[in-house]
Design an enzyme around this catalytic site. Structure first.
Site, short mmCIF file in Angstrom:
data_model
loop_
_atom_site.label_atom_id
_atom_site.label_comp_id
_atom_site.label_asym_id
_atom_site.label_seq_id
_atom_site.Cartn_x
_atom_site.Cartn_y
_atom_site.Cartn_z
N HIS A 160 40.94 -21.42 -12.87
CA HIS A 160 42.03 -21.56 -13.84
C HIS A 160 42.83 -22.84 -13.58
CE1 HIS A 160 42.05 -16.91 -14.12
NE2 HIS A 160 41.63 -17.36 -15.30
N CYS A 246 48.55 -15.03 -9.84
CA CYS A 246 47.69 -14.08 -10.57
C CYS A 246 48.18 -12.65 -10.52
CB CYS A 246 46.28 -14.09 -10.01
SG CYS A 246 45.51 -15.69 -9.93
N1 GLY Z 1 38.33 -12.54 -9.90
C1 GLY Z 1 39.34 -13.06 -10.72
C2 GLY Z 1 38.83 -13.31 -12.08
O1 GLY Z 1 37.67 -13.68 -12.18
O2 GLY Z 1 39.48 -13.13 -13.07
#
Ligand code: GLY
Length: 255
Positions: A160, A246
């Site tokens: 990301h 996250c």
């Molecule tokens: N493991 C985090 C994701 O792939 O969204």
């Protein structure tokens, strides 16, 4: 007051999505301890933590950030790029409807919250394995009427945008230049992470404190610039290709 929505990790996290990383065994007991410490750190920084229950059918559901993008005016419910994560958004939508009007992005547009970096009225969105140009256009259509300016940022080599770039404050970014095309971010001062710590750019600013994983050289760089750093171990979640941002959805300026 800031409210932090978190979801308890599920034991199925050991089957999480991985895009760039090879699978390493996740110690679930240790992950649970690290998650409790993360929640305690949020509370210590002044957030009111709202805990949502574990959902074993969604291995990545602890990573709530990807399911929504929260603005003062609305909460945008995302269309995650990973098929296994699509239905997670309904869990977040049910909770977020209590705090914000909802807007939605629908497939084939895809967008993960981890790709969205908001700095004031500027919104930078990673063009990544998870977020496509239609996802960026759909977000722009929803928030431009509120005065937000949306720009795409190419992401290469990490999951990301916020894996490789987060904000230390309103005019300074912490970044891994190997992973993020920083050209669209040229108006900001950029602090590069220590090269030996490629995952160190994902920090979470909450109030005046920067939560950072235990990457010592990068923490030193941040502290030398006068920021207050709260180091926190999230090593089991880094194995799941995730970071500090996250694991929460922050709703700011709640009365
Ligand atoms: N493991 C985090 C994701 O792939 O969204």
């Amino acid at each position: 007051m800031t409210l932090a929505l978190i979801r308890v990790p599920a034991s199925t996290i050991i089957q999480c999505e991985l895009t760039y990383l090879a699978r390493e065994p996740i110690d679930f007991t240790r992950a649970q301890q690290q998650h409790r410490a993360y929640c305690a750190a949020l509370a210590r920084c002044g957030a009111r933590v709202v805990t949502l229950p574990a959902r074993a059918e969604f291995p990545d559901s602890v990573f709530v950030e990807d399911t929504a993008i929260i603005f003062a005016e609305c909460a945008v419910i995302t269309a995650p790029g990973a098929l296994s994560r699509r239905a997670e958004v309904e869990l977040s939508a049910a909770e977020l409807a209590r705090y914000r009007p909802l807007a939605r992005i629908a497939s084939p547009a895809t967008i993960d919250g981890g790709d969205v970096l908001r700095i004031g009225k500027k919104v930078f969105v990673g063009l990544s394995q998870r977020t496509n140009p239609a996802g960026i256009d759909a977000l722009r259509a929803i928030i431009a009427p509120f005065g937000y300016e949306v720009s795409a940022v190419p992401v290469r080599g990490c999951l990301h945008l916020k894996t490789g770039c987060t904000a230390l404050d309103g005019h300074t970014l912490l970044a891994n230049p190997d992973w993020i095309d920083l050209a669209p971010l040229r108006e900001f001062e950029i602090v590069n992470i220590a090269r030996a710590e490629p995952f160190a750019a994902n920090v979470l600013r909450i109030g005046a404190t920067i939560l950072a994983h235990l990457f010592p050289a990068t923490i030193r760089l941040i502290e030398q610039r006068g920021y207050a750093v709260f180091p926190i171990d999230i090593s089991e979640f880094i194995k799941a290709e995730a970071g500090l941002t996250c694991m929460s959805l922050l709703i700011e300026n709640l009365e």
